[in-house]
Write an enzyme that holds these catalytic residues in place. Structure first.
Site, mmCIF file in Angstrom:
data_model
loop_
_atom_site.group_PDB
_atom_site.id
_atom_site.type_symbol
_atom_site.label_atom_id
_atom_site.label_comp_id
_atom_site.label_asym_id
_atom_site.label_seq_id
_atom_site.Cartn_x
_atom_site.Cartn_y
_atom_site.Cartn_z
ATOM 1 N N GLU A 446 32.944 -16.578 -9.245
ATOM 2 C CA GLU A 446 34.333 -16.633 -8.769
ATOM 3 C C GLU A 446 34.915 -15.243 -8.535
ATOM 4 O OE1 GLU A 446 36.676 -18.666 -11.765
ATOM 5 O OE2 GLU A 446 35.624 -17.684 -13.399
ATOM 6 N N CYS A 517 33.092 -26.196 -8.139
ATOM 7 C CA CYS A 517 34.091 -26.899 -8.948
ATOM 8 C C CYS A 517 35.522 -26.437 -8.661
ATOM 9 C CB CYS A 517 33.788 -26.738 -10.435
ATOM 10 S SG CYS A 517 33.778 -25.031 -10.999
HETATM 11 C C1 PEP Z 1 38.053 -21.739 -9.998
HETATM 12 O O1 PEP Z 1 38.434 -20.588 -10.220
HETATM 13 O O2 PEP Z 1 37.803 -22.177 -8.880
HETATM 14 C C2 PEP Z 1 37.853 -22.688 -11.111
HETATM 15 C C3 PEP Z 1 37.224 -23.819 -10.945
HETATM 16 O O3 PEP Z 1 38.362 -22.390 -12.315
HETATM 17 P P1 PEP Z 1 39.936 -22.302 -12.646
HETATM 18 O O4 PEP Z 1 40.683 -23.052 -11.604
HETATM 19 O O5 PEP Z 1 40.056 -22.902 -14.013
HETATM 20 O O6 PEP Z 1 40.190 -20.828 -12.640
HETATM 21 MG MG MG Z 2 38.543 -19.621 -12.158
#
Ligand code: PEP
Ligand code: MG
Length: 618
Positions: A446, A517
């Site tokens: 990410e 995700c």
């Molecule tokens: C994302 O960053 O895409 C992720 C799935 O995690 P979060 O939204 O919890 O940062």
């Molecule tokens: Mg994230």
């Protein structure tokens, strides 16, 4: 902006960015940010300390005046049964013992009043925490409310109460997760906030719980008062303060219309919801659930998720008011998630604290929290936190299938350190005669650096989870929670698409599994592009599974690939969105609104199916 009149008050119409569908009419419950006030210690001279006591007394008088007027207002508008809470708060502010303690602290320690309130308040709260009686212990939230009010009054301001009505519509400047977690969402009909974005944490929670939400309303918080009538339309993004009777009726009708639609999305599938999903040309796609709040757990089985692709553990902090959950508390939570996920297993993410996530009161205030000591960096710099969490996950993994996910990885070195610590804890557990289950270790992809070194990372971890929310944020340097830059948060930006493809192909080359995700996966049109880029495993808020399943079952993977290829060739996100609109719109017109509709604020799709894909697809 103004339209009609009601009880002498004009209707005021606001337009924001809709981030969760549905509609509701109710009464405003103002919630301020939710971040605990930062309180600093100042040392005063003896004379200043005496003056400080006078300042403190003035603040107490101000807080009492506010409470009396709130009590009167609540009695008039909501009935006496809703006003008792202010009586209790007033009594606390008459409690000489507490007030004397604060004044003595100011004088003896030469402290500023804010710090003295915090010290005395923390002491009082720790006593409440020990109380065995549930009812009395829960009163500690009233103590916190009163202390918060005192702190605000010291700054000359006015704090607003929480939890007044059963038809509450939360109106916040920015609803931070720490505040969201404190609220009883069973009574929340809708959320309207001045700030926030599509992938902001609160938007994710609102969608998961099916609560209509509109963000980016700028000045609403300042103008709305607790108890005011309000309507929220999570489809059009329209929020109306002091609505006329006709407006309330219209929005209520919309609320009735949108409810069955959501229910149908859930129930329609029957046994098909649990059958393996294949694209029209037979490619298997796995759909998993992202979960965080216990309220979301029911959706895992209901919507036929193949296990939990992402368990956001930060919620354990906000539930405990920012306190680190103990090993036993974590063990219980992870065992519960393992049972929920069944044989498909769950990926438990290490505490992703900081930035837009809860738990910030464990950390120092940072100049730039998005780039600060957050996620894996926090875990590695507070090793005891990581060790406790690793032990709890390993122990729970002996009961069910769990994997461990490392958040915000940017460097192979962080993976190695985390892995070593997990292994050390495994050895310790074994030496103690405790069971430790097998746990695979994966990395969240990410951060742009993780994409660039994805081939190296793929040799060090057992799987990748692509977090597109943060990937877009960090690649494009766009705050995911800031509505004023929502137009720049583009999920189909060529840099984003190239990064996703690169990370997925690095995983494939190394022979490790990967899943996507981020919120992109929850929008059918974007999910199609993800499949075209090579994704075969998607994880999303459970409620989104039926609509993604419906579209992917009709798409050929080959077709998706050709759409993705075309998007990759585009120079701009606008071009890529047009490609998706043209190529998919012919077959699935319901994914896209007619072009004649007014363009949504952020210029993207505005349809029933993809309306909530990202700020570019409100
Ligand atoms: C994302 O960053 O895409 C992720 C799935 O995690 P979060 O939204 O919890 O940062
Ligand atoms: Mg994230």
């Amino acid at each position: 902006m103004s339209r009609r009149k009601k009880n002498g008050k004009r209707e005021v119409v606001w337009r924001g960015v809709s981030v969760a569908e549905g509609a509701a009419a109710g009464r405003v419950l103002r919630v301020h940010g939710g971040a605990r006030e930062q309180v600093f210690r100042a040392t005063l001279g003896a004379q200043e300390a005496r003056r400080e006591v006078r300042r403190f007394r003035a603040a107490v008088r101000l807080a009492r005046r506010q409470l009396r007027s709130l009590k009167r207002r609540a009695e008039q508008r909501l009935g006496a049964e809703h006003a008792y809470i202010f009586e209790a708060h007033l009594l606390m502010l008459e409690d000489r013992k507490l007030l004397d303690e604060i004044e003595e602290y100011i004088l003896s320690e030469h402290s500023n009043a804010e710090w003295a309130v915090k010290v005395a308040g923390d002491r009082l709260l720790s006593i409440y925490a020990e109380i065995k009686d549930d009812y009395l212990r829960e009163r500690s939230s009233d103590v916190e409310d009163v202390l918060g009010r005192l702190l605000v009054a010291l700054g000359g301001g006015e704090a607003e109460p929480r939890g007044l009505t059963e038809d509450a519509i939360l109106v916040a400047d920015e609803l931070l997760p720490s505040a969201a977690a404190e609220l009883d969402f069973t009574h929340v009909r809708a959320i309207a906030s001045d700030a926030g974005g599509w992938t902001s944490h609160t938007a994710i929670i609102a969608r998961a719980l099916g609560i209509p939400a509109v963000v980016g309303l700028r000045e609403l918080y300042r103008q709305a008062r607790t108890g005011d009538e309000i309507t929220v339309d999570g489809l059009s993004g329209e929020v109306i303060l002091h609505p006329s009777r006709e407006t309330v009726a219209r929005v209520q009708a919309e609320a009735r219309r949108s409810r069955p639609r959501a229910a149908e999305a859930a129930g329609d599938e029957g046994s098909a919801a649990h059958a393996p999903l294949r694209t029209a040309d037979g490619v298997e796609i796995v759909l998993r659930a992202n979960v965080e709040l216990p309220a979301e757990f029911g959706g895992v089985a209901r919507y036929g998720a193949r296990g939990v692709g992402l368990y956001r553990t930060e919620f354990l902090f906000s539930q405990r008011d920012g306190r680190l959950p103990t090993e036993e508390e974590q063990f219980d939570a992870y065992s519960r998630v393992a049972a929920l996920a069944g044989e498909d297993g769950a990926k438990v993410r290490l505490f992703d604290l900081g930035g837009d996530k809860p738990g910030a009161n464990l950390q120092e205030a940072e100049r730039n929290p998005a780039l600060g000591l957050r996620a894996i960096r926090y875990c590695l710099s507070r090793e005891e936190v990581l060790r406790t969490q690793a032990r709890a996950v390993l122990r729970a993994a002996a009961r069910g299938r769990l994997d461990l996910l490392l958040p915000m990885i940017s460097d192979v070195k962080d993976v190695r350190r985390a892995r070593r610590i997990v292994e050390e804890e495994r050895e310790r557990l074994v030496a103690e005669g405790q069971e430790a289950g097998p746990v695979r270790i994966g990395a969240m992809i990410e951060v742009p650096a993780a994409v660039l070194v994805a081939d190296k990372l793929a040799r060090e971890v057992d799987f990748f989870n692509l977090g597109t929310n943060d990937l877009v944020q960090y690649l494009l340097a766009v705050d995911r929670s800031n509505d004023s830059v929502a137009d720049w948060f583009r999920s189909l930006h060529p840099a984003v698409l190239q990064s996703i493809e690169r990370a997925l192909s690095a995983a494939r080359a190394a022979g490790i599994p990967s899943l996507v995700c981020g919120e992109m996966a929850a929008a059918p049109a974007y999910a199609t592009v993800l499949v075209g880029l090579g994704a075969r495993d998607l994880s999303m808020t459970p409620a989104a599974i039926p609509r993604v399943r419906r579209v992917l079952a009709e798409v050929e993977a080959g077709f998706a690939e050709s759409v993705a290829r075309e998007c990759l060739e585009c120079a701009t996100a606008d071009d890529a969105e047009e490609v998706v609109r043209v190529r998919l719109g012919g077959r699935w017109p319901q994914l896209f609104p007619p072009k004649s509709l007014p363009a949504p604020k952020s210029g993207g799709y505005n349809s029933e199916e993809v309306e909530h894909a990202s700020p570019t697809a409100p």
